[in-house]
Design a protein around this motif. Structure first.
Motif, PDB file in Angstrom:
ATOM      1  N   GLU A  89       0.823  -1.207   0.000  1.00 14.22           N
ATOM      2  CA  GLU A  89       0.000   0.000   0.000  1.00 14.22           C
ATOM      3  C   GLU A  89       0.860   1.261   0.000  1.00 14.22           C
ATOM      4  N   ARG A  90       1.967   1.214   0.718  1.00 13.59           N
ATOM      5  CA  ARG A  90       2.876   2.369   0.738  1.00 13.59           C
ATOM      6  C   ARG A  90       3.473   2.614  -0.643  1.00 13.59           C
ATOM      7  N   ASP A  91       3.921   1.539  -1.279  1.00  8.21           N
ATOM      8  CA  ASP A  91       4.484   1.667  -2.620  1.00  8.21           C
ATOM      9  C   ASP A  91       3.430   2.128  -3.625  1.00  8.21           C
ATOM     10  N   ALA A  92       2.219   1.590  -3.492  1.00  6.57           N
ATOM     11  CA  ALA A  92       1.152   1.960  -4.419  1.00  6.57           C
ATOM     12  C   ALA A  92       0.909   3.464  -4.378  1.00  6.57           C
ATOM     13  N   LEU A 123      -5.851  -5.686  -5.529  1.00  3.73           N
ATOM     14  CA  LEU A 123      -6.883  -5.559  -4.507  1.00  3.73           C
ATOM     15  C   LEU A 123      -6.423  -4.669  -3.353  1.00  3.73           C
ATOM     16  N   TYR A 124      -5.196  -4.867  -2.889  1.00  4.43           N
ATOM     17  CA  TYR A 124      -4.692  -4.018  -1.805  1.00  4.43           C
ATOM     18  C   TYR A 124      -4.672  -2.549  -2.227  1.00  4.43           C
ATOM     19  N   THR A 125      -4.281  -2.294  -3.475  1.00  2.00           N
ATOM     20  CA  THR A 125      -4.199  -0.914  -3.964  1.00  2.00           C
ATOM     21  C   THR A 125      -5.582  -0.301  -4.115  1.00  2.00           C
ATOM     22  N   ALA A 126      -6.524  -1.058  -4.699  1.00  2.89           N
ATOM     23  CA  ALA A 126      -7.883  -0.541  -4.876  1.00  2.89           C
ATOM     24  C   ALA A 126      -8.549  -0.266  -3.539  1.00  2.89           C
ATOM     25  N   GLY A 127      -8.252  -1.088  -2.541  1.00  4.27           N
ATOM     26  CA  GLY A 127      -8.829  -0.876  -1.224  1.00  4.27           C
ATOM     27  C   GLY A 127      -8.217   0.285  -0.475  1.00  4.27           C
ATOM     28  N   ALA A 174     -12.445  -5.633   0.236  1.00  2.00           N
ATOM     29  CA  ALA A 174     -13.659  -5.381  -0.555  1.00  2.00           C
ATOM     30  C   ALA A 174     -14.500  -4.242   0.006  1.00  2.00           C
ATOM     31  N   GLU A 175     -14.593  -4.147   1.327  1.00  2.00           N
ATOM     32  CA  GLU A 175     -15.458  -3.128   1.925  1.00  2.00           C
ATOM     33  C   GLU A 175     -14.989  -1.707   1.628  1.00  2.00           C
ATOM     34  N   HIS A 176     -13.742  -1.552   1.178  1.00  2.00           N
ATOM     35  CA  HIS A 176     -13.206  -0.218   0.887  1.00  2.00           C
ATOM     36  C   HIS A 176     -13.168   0.091  -0.607  1.00  2.00           C
ATOM     37  N   ILE A 177     -13.399  -0.905  -1.446  1.00  2.00           N
ATOM     38  CA  ILE A 177     -13.234  -0.741  -2.892  1.00  2.00           C
ATOM     39  C   ILE A 177     -14.454  -0.055  -3.499  1.00  2.00           C
ATOM     40  N   THR A 178     -14.186   0.957  -4.319  1.00  2.00           N
ATOM     41  CA  THR A 178     -15.247   1.608  -5.081  1.00  2.00           C
ATOM     42  C   THR A 178     -15.091   1.355  -6.582  1.00  2.00           C
TER      43      THR A 178
END
Length: 251
Positions: A107-110, A141-145, A174-178
């Motif tokens: 997530e940090r790299d993203a 998935l980690y990045t989209a969330g 999933a709960e954070h993905i738009t």
């Protein structure tokens, strides 16, 4: 077919410099961005050719070396044709790299990749799309969330361990993905058994994520990677159709 221009770039991150491949249509007009996440074997000629194909379709594509903390690509020396059964030592070298790339580092790299894209003169204003392969499906998935305001579409192909019992399992994002999500699973993939496929889709549905998940019959883990023994030409072309359809809807 659109002529494209590809080049090596360096991306500053909180932990160093990530080397990457950037390719875009040759007219240099800003285009929608696609962040392409590698499989376990890393940034290499085949992944660059995949990025080139996306650029030919009208996108600016960034392929970072997600293992940059261990060196510039190729981090692990690879044969031209990768057959892990013939060369088991490859996984012995790749394994520790995979284990070291924790979700918080991803997530940090993203964040660094997304900031770099936002500042690039070759990238149009607005959100980006992601496509990921094998390991890269998890990273998508980690990045989209983590960055729902920046990611409008996320695709993943032959991803493994997408819905485990781990507290940081990718399906819990999933709960954070738009973003709209498309995943193409391989049915000959021991790293994604049927119960994980169901748990993954159930999580997307429960979170209200616009999504489509399909199981590619006869496909092995790695079916899009033409430089490996897992390649399946029919499944690969199916993946291109699904991915380009998703990008067309997004942009």
């Amino acid at each position: 077919m659109t002529a494209v221009q590809g080049t090596a770039v360096d991306i500053p991150t909180e932990d160093g410099i990530a080397d990457a491949y950037l390719v875009h249509p040759g007219d240099e007009t800003p285009r929608p961005a696609v962040l392409l996440y590698q499989d376990a074997f890393g940034l290499r000629p085949h992944l660059k050719s995949m990025a080139d194909r996306l650029a030919e379709a009208g996108y600016t594509v960034l392929v970072p070396n997600v293992f940059y903390r261990h060196g510039r690509a190729p981090v692990v020396e690879l044969p031209e044709f990768i057959d892990p059964h013939e060369r088991p030592e490859i996984f012995e070298k790749v394994g520790p790299l995979l284990m070291s790339l924790t979700p918080d580092l991803v997530e940090r790299d993203a964040g660094a990749y997304l900031r770099w894209l936002a500042e690039s003169p070759f990238v149009a204003d607005g959100p980006v799309a992601i496509t990921g392969y094998c390991l890269g499906a998890r990273l998508a998935l980690y990045t989209a969330g983590a960055y729902p305001d920046r990611v409008a579409a996320a695709a993943g192909f032959h991803g493994g361990r997408l819905a485990t019992d781990d507290p940081d399992s990718p399906h819990l994002t999933a709960e954070h993905i738009t973003a709209e999500v498309y995943f193409g699973h391989a049915d000959q993939d021991s790293s994604l058994p049927e119960e994980q496929i169901k748990r993954f889709e159930d999580a997307l549905t429960a979170a209200g994520v616009r999504h489509r998940c399909e199981v590619y019959a006869g496909a092995q883990h790695g079916y899009t990677q033409a430089d490996t023994s897992s390649y399946n030409a029919e499944a690969d072309e199916r993946h291109w159709v699904a991915l380009l359809d998703l990008l067309d809807r997004t942009f």
